[in-house]
Write a protein that holds these residues in place. Structure first.
Motif, PDB file in Angstrom:
ATOM      1  N   THR A  44      -4.237  20.572  -1.123  1.00 55.64           N
ATOM      2  CA  THR A  44      -3.555  19.453  -1.777  1.00 55.64           C
ATOM      3  C   THR A  44      -4.504  18.265  -1.902  1.00 55.64           C
ATOM      4  O   THR A  44      -5.588  18.255  -1.324  1.00 55.64           O
ATOM      5  CB  THR A  44      -2.309  19.037  -0.978  1.00 55.64           C
ATOM      6  OG1 THR A  44      -2.698  18.680   0.352  1.00 55.64           O
ATOM      7  CG2 THR A  44      -1.304  20.187  -0.921  1.00 55.64           C
ATOM      8  N   SER A  45      -4.090  17.273  -2.659  1.00 57.82           N
ATOM      9  CA  SER A  45      -4.865  16.056  -2.842  1.00 57.82           C
ATOM     10  C   SER A  45      -4.144  14.882  -2.176  1.00 57.82           C
ATOM     11  O   SER A  45      -2.942  14.943  -1.904  1.00 57.82           O
ATOM     12  CB  SER A  45      -5.079  15.763  -4.328  1.00 57.82           C
ATOM     13  OG  SER A  45      -5.761  16.829  -4.961  1.00 57.82           O
ATOM     14  N   TYR A  46      -4.910  13.818  -1.932  1.00 57.27           N
ATOM     15  CA  TYR A  46      -4.349  12.630  -1.260  1.00 57.27           C
ATOM     16  C   TYR A  46      -4.887  11.376  -1.935  1.00 57.27           C
ATOM     17  O   TYR A  46      -6.076  11.289  -2.251  1.00 57.27           O
ATOM     18  CB  TYR A  46      -4.726  12.629   0.222  1.00 57.27           C
ATOM     19  CG  TYR A  46      -4.386  11.344   0.938  1.00 57.27           C
ATOM     20  CD1 TYR A  46      -3.111  11.117   1.428  1.00 57.27           C
ATOM     21  CD2 TYR A  46      -5.359  10.347   1.122  1.00 57.27           C
ATOM     22  CE1 TYR A  46      -2.798   9.922   2.084  1.00 57.27           C
ATOM     23  CE2 TYR A  46      -5.057   9.156   1.774  1.00 57.27           C
ATOM     24  CZ  TYR A  46      -3.771   8.952   2.255  1.00 57.27           C
ATOM     25  OH  TYR A  46      -3.471   7.780   2.895  1.00 57.27           O
ATOM     26  N   CYS A  47      -4.005  10.425  -2.133  1.00 55.74           N
ATOM     27  CA  CYS A  47      -4.411   9.142  -2.725  1.00 55.74           C
ATOM     28  C   CYS A  47      -3.705   8.001  -1.994  1.00 55.74           C
ATOM     29  O   CYS A  47      -2.488   8.062  -1.758  1.00 55.74           O
ATOM     30  CB  CYS A  47      -4.049   9.105  -4.210  1.00 55.74           C
ATOM     31  SG  CYS A  47      -4.372   7.519  -5.016  1.00 55.74           S
ATOM     32  N   ARG A  48      -4.491   6.995  -1.626  1.00 54.78           N
ATOM     33  CA  ARG A  48      -3.926   5.762  -1.072  1.00 54.78           C
ATOM     34  C   ARG A  48      -4.378   4.606  -1.958  1.00 54.78           C
ATOM     35  O   ARG A  48      -5.559   4.484  -2.269  1.00 54.78           O
ATOM     36  CB  ARG A  48      -4.403   5.530   0.360  1.00 54.78           C
ATOM     37  CG  ARG A  48      -3.752   4.280   0.998  1.00 54.78           C
ATOM     38  CD  ARG A  48      -4.153   4.059   2.442  1.00 54.78           C
ATOM     39  NE  ARG A  48      -5.556   3.648   2.558  1.00 54.78           N
ATOM     40  CZ  ARG A  48      -6.505   4.361   3.126  1.00 54.78           C
ATOM     41  NH1 ARG A  48      -6.224   5.566   3.612  1.00 54.78           N
ATOM     42  NH2 ARG A  48      -7.744   3.919   3.199  1.00 54.78           N
ATOM     43  N   THR A  79       0.846  -1.187   0.000  1.00 52.25           N
ATOM     44  CA  THR A  79       0.000   0.000   0.000  1.00 52.25           C
ATOM     45  C   THR A  79       0.888   1.246   0.000  1.00 52.25           C
ATOM     46  O   THR A  79       1.832   1.342   0.799  1.00 52.25           O
ATOM     47  CB  THR A  79      -0.915   0.023   1.234  1.00 52.25           C
ATOM     48  OG1 THR A  79      -1.717  -1.166   1.240  1.00 52.25           O
ATOM     49  CG2 THR A  79      -1.836   1.239   1.200  1.00 52.25           C
ATOM     50  N   VAL A  80       0.591   2.177  -0.909  1.00 53.47           N
ATOM     51  CA  VAL A  80       1.382   3.404  -1.012  1.00 53.47           C
ATOM     52  C   VAL A  80       0.459   4.615  -0.917  1.00 53.47           C
ATOM     53  O   VAL A  80      -0.751   4.520  -1.172  1.00 53.47           O
ATOM     54  CB  VAL A  80       2.179   3.467  -2.332  1.00 53.47           C
ATOM     55  CG1 VAL A  80       3.156   2.312  -2.432  1.00 53.47           C
ATOM     56  CG2 VAL A  80       1.252   3.482  -3.532  1.00 53.47           C
ATOM     57  N   HIS A 115       8.303   5.314  -5.968  1.00 55.54           N
ATOM     58  CA  HIS A 115       9.091   6.047  -4.983  1.00 55.54           C
ATOM     59  C   HIS A 115       9.761   7.266  -5.608  1.00 55.54           C
ATOM     60  O   HIS A 115       9.828   8.337  -5.004  1.00 55.54           O
ATOM     61  CB  HIS A 115      10.137   5.104  -4.383  1.00 55.54           C
ATOM     62  CG  HIS A 115      11.042   5.747  -3.385  1.00 55.54           C
ATOM     63  ND1 HIS A 115      12.244   6.307  -3.718  1.00 55.54           N
ATOM     64  CD2 HIS A 115      10.895   5.934  -2.051  1.00 55.54           C
ATOM     65  CE1 HIS A 115      12.817   6.798  -2.642  1.00 55.54           C
ATOM     66  NE2 HIS A 115      12.020   6.585  -1.617  1.00 55.54           N
ATOM     67  N   GLN A 116      10.265   7.105  -6.839  1.00 53.41           N
ATOM     68  CA  GLN A 116      10.919   8.224  -7.525  1.00 53.41           C
ATOM     69  C   GLN A 116       9.940   9.358  -7.817  1.00 53.41           C
ATOM     70  O   GLN A 116      10.346  10.498  -8.015  1.00 53.41           O
ATOM     71  CB  GLN A 116      11.546   7.749  -8.842  1.00 53.41           C
ATOM     72  CG  GLN A 116      12.483   6.581  -8.706  1.00 53.41           C
ATOM     73  CD  GLN A 116      13.645   6.851  -7.780  1.00 53.41           C
ATOM     74  OE1 GLN A 116      14.426   7.763  -8.012  1.00 53.41           O
ATOM     75  NE2 GLN A 116      13.763   6.064  -6.717  1.00 53.41           N
ATOM     76  N   ASN A 117       8.658   9.035  -7.841  1.00 56.88           N
ATOM     77  CA  ASN A 117       7.632  10.044  -8.088  1.00 56.88           C
ATOM     78  C   ASN A 117       6.989  10.558  -6.804  1.00 56.88           C
ATOM     79  O   ASN A 117       5.964  11.244  -6.850  1.00 56.88           O
ATOM     80  CB  ASN A 117       6.547   9.468  -9.007  1.00 56.88           C
ATOM     81  CG  ASN A 117       7.005   9.376 -10.448  1.00 56.88           C
ATOM     82  OD1 ASN A 117       7.041  10.358 -11.176  1.00 56.88           O
ATOM     83  ND2 ASN A 117       7.371   8.169 -10.861  1.00 56.88           N
ATOM     84  N   GLY A 118       7.579  10.220  -5.663  1.00 56.08           N
ATOM     85  CA  GLY A 118       7.103  10.782  -4.408  1.00 56.08           C
ATOM     86  C   GLY A 118       6.147   9.915  -3.618  1.00 56.08           C
ATOM     87  O   GLY A 118       5.637  10.337  -2.579  1.00 56.08           O
ATOM     88  N   ALA A 119       5.866   8.684  -4.085  1.00 55.04           N
ATOM     89  CA  ALA A 119       4.968   7.805  -3.339  1.00 55.04           C
ATOM     90  C   ALA A 119       5.660   7.295  -2.079  1.00 55.04           C
ATOM     91  O   ALA A 119       6.872   7.080  -2.059  1.00 55.04           O
ATOM     92  CB  ALA A 119       4.530   6.627  -4.208  1.00 55.04           C
ATOM     93  N   MET A 120       4.864   7.091  -1.026  1.00 58.33           N
ATOM     94  CA  MET A 120       5.384   6.609   0.250  1.00 58.33           C
ATOM     95  C   MET A 120       4.671   5.327   0.645  1.00 58.33           C
ATOM     96  O   MET A 120       3.451   5.227   0.513  1.00 58.33           O
ATOM     97  CB  MET A 120       5.155   7.648   1.347  1.00 58.33           C
ATOM     98  CG  MET A 120       6.217   8.725   1.412  1.00 58.33           C
ATOM     99  SD  MET A 120       7.741   8.089   2.124  1.00 58.33           S
ATOM    100  CE  MET A 120       7.157   7.597   3.749  1.00 58.33           C
ATOM    101  N   LEU A 121       5.413   4.353   1.123  1.00 60.38           N
ATOM    102  CA  LEU A 121       4.797   3.165   1.688  1.00 60.38           C
ATOM    103  C   LEU A 121       4.113   3.530   2.998  1.00 60.38           C
ATOM    104  O   LEU A 121       4.618   4.351   3.764  1.00 60.38           O
ATOM    105  CB  LEU A 121       5.851   2.085   1.950  1.00 60.38           C
ATOM    106  CG  LEU A 121       6.517   1.460   0.719  1.00 60.38           C
ATOM    107  CD1 LEU A 121       7.668   0.566   1.158  1.00 60.38           C
ATOM    108  CD2 LEU A 121       5.514   0.665  -0.098  1.00 60.38           C
ATOM    109  N   THR A 122       2.959   2.952   3.248  1.00 58.43           N
ATOM    110  CA  THR A 122       2.289   3.200   4.523  1.00 58.43           C
ATOM    111  C   THR A 122       3.075   2.521   5.646  1.00 58.43           C
ATOM    112  O   THR A 122       3.804   1.554   5.421  1.00 58.43           O
ATOM    113  CB  THR A 122       0.848   2.645   4.509  1.00 58.43           C
ATOM    114  OG1 THR A 122       0.900   1.257   4.179  1.00 58.43           O
ATOM    115  CG2 THR A 122       0.002   3.384   3.483  1.00 58.43           C
ATOM    116  N   ASN A 123       2.911   3.051   6.855  1.00 60.92           N
ATOM    117  CA  ASN A 123       3.617   2.519   8.030  1.00 60.92           C
ATOM    118  C   ASN A 123       5.122   2.387   7.763  1.00 60.92           C
ATOM    119  O   ASN A 123       5.683   1.286   7.801  1.00 60.92           O
ATOM    120  CB  ASN A 123       3.047   1.157   8.443  1.00 60.92           C
ATOM    121  CG  ASN A 123       1.567   1.217   8.753  1.00 60.92           C
ATOM    122  OD1 ASN A 123       1.112   2.153   9.428  1.00 60.92           O
ATOM    123  ND2 ASN A 123       0.816   0.240   8.257  1.00 60.92           N
TER     124      ASN A 123
END
Length: 415
Positions: A47-51, A6-7, A70-78
């Motif tokens: 801003t917007s948010y997507c999970r 999940t990102v 990740h290179q586009n700024g996505a983050m793994l949850t937890n």
């Protein structure tokens, strides 16, 4: 069996095209996704948010997708702490080390996010835990591979790393909002140059640092005098160039030629083809550019103004250099380090008609540094962007027109 992670994405992810890039990457790499939550910012300041859950049939495929996201700024949850491994020897990084982008980056260490210092692309990240008795705060910073020392704690993998690519504003306000379109030869040149002048003036007035990266074509095109005026007026804080630029700038002062051609009449004086080597020998005779200025040999030009106004310059050499001038750094690693120091100090970079030096400096710049690349050859501008300098703005125009017009706006209109 399938594998999934999940990102999360947050920011101006719609306006900047981040969501589109992430969706495309997932599908192109053979994965699927399911959006669990999507909150759209409905005002300019929101801003917007997507999970979303990203799934792939094989774990290596999923890892490739997560890397791209990740290179586009996505983050793994937890998020967990970053993985650190000691470098086994000088200039040797552990296998699977994290290779940096030029975007603002943070690493998670002991449950806290550390902002990575001196961000640039294609480096390793080293974490310093701080003093043994807790007297120093932990820090994270980039190191080029040849600077890695044995036992440096190097970040491995992508766990515990946060990347923040630059976002496009929703209107033309904000840094370089006036030039959001990338590379173009269609814009009204004069109005665009005026906007560049305003950015330089604003940087100057705020105490920022303007770095000019320049090639010999500036002298060949007859724009050297105007660049010298900009140095003299205080709008250039540092200069990055090569042996060729400095040689032809000084040749212009000593002989009135550039590469043997009279800049004013475009005639080829007798023995003009020897002027550049005569110039180099004269500077060598005096021990360097500053010494030749002090001796009254060099009396005008860009390099003269740099010496007279204490503007630091780096002349990085190449295999093609004649001479070279004593000021030219001929060791490639030493030259890279000198360019890197300039780049990290810069708040705005103006690249004028030089492909090799523009790419070299661009590789050292964080994506938050305003950058304008000007060249009559579109390939020079597009290659800089293709190399990863996404923050660079390209102008395809004649350098012999750009620099004089820029000088007119900055010097004639400055109170």
């Amino acid at each position: 069996m399938t594998y999934s992670r999940t990102v999360e994405l947050e920011g101006h992810i719609i306006d900047s095209g981040t969501m589109q890039q992430c969706f495309a990457a997932i599908m192109e790499l053979g994965g699927t996704f399911e959006v669990e939550q999507f909150d759209v910012g409905t005002r300019k300041d929101e801003t917007s948010y997507c999970r979303m859950v990203v799934t792939a049939e094989e774990e290596p495929t999923l890892q490739s997708i997560i890397h791209e996201l990740h290179q586009n700024g996505a983050m793994l949850t937890n998020p967990r702490d970053a993985t650190l491994e000691a470098a086994p020897a000088d200039q040797v990084v552990p296998p699977g080390f994290y290779s940096t982008t030029n975007h603002p980056t943070a690493v998670r260490y002991n449950g806290e996010w550390l902002e990575v210092e001196r961000v640039e692309m294609d480096c390793a990240i080293v974490v310093d835990p701080g003093g043994e008795e807790g007297t120093a705060e932990p820090r994270a910073y980039t190191k080029v591979l040849n600077a890695i020392e044995e036992d440096d704690l190097v970040v491995v993998g992508e766990t515990g790393i946060r990347v923040r690519p630059p976002e496009r504003p929703r209107d033309a306000s904000g840094p370089f909002g006036f030039m959001q379109g990338g590379v173009s030869a269609e814009r009204p040149s004069e109005s665009t140059i005026r906007e560049v002048a305003e950015e330089i003036e604003a940087t100057h007035e705020s105490g920022g640092n303007v770095l000019v990266v320049v090639g010999p074509a500036v002298i060949h095109a007859g724009a050297g005098e105007d660049l010298a005026r900009l140095v003299r007026a205080g709008f250039v804080d540092a200069l990055s160039a090569g042996n060729g630029f400095a040689t032809h700038d000084i040749e212009r002062n000593l002989y009135g030629t550039s590469l043997g051609v009279d800049v004013d009449t475009l005639e080829h004086p007798r023995k003009g083809h020897k002027h550049h080597i005569y110039t180099i020998s004269e500077v060598i005779r005096h021990g360097g550019i500053a010494e030749a200025v002090e001796a009254g040999v060099i009396t005008d030009g860009v390099m003269y103004e740099c010496v007279e106004n204490d503007v630091p310059y780096v002349l990085a050499g190449s295999i093609r250099d004649d001479g070279p001038l004593p000021d030219t750094i001929t060791d490639a690693v030493e030259a890279q380090d000198a360019i890197r120091e300039q780049a990290h100090e810069a708040d705005l970079v103006l690249m004028l008609s030089t492909l090799l030096h523009s790419v070299a400096v661009g590789n050292c710049l964080p994506s938050t540094t305003k950058t304008v690349c000007v060249d009559i050859n579109p390939a020079t501008v597009t290659q800089l962007l293709d190399r990863g300098s996404s923050q660079a703005i390209g102008m395809v125009t004649d350098i012999g027109t750009f620099v004089p017009t820029l000088a007119e706006f900055l010097i004639e209109e400055t109170p």
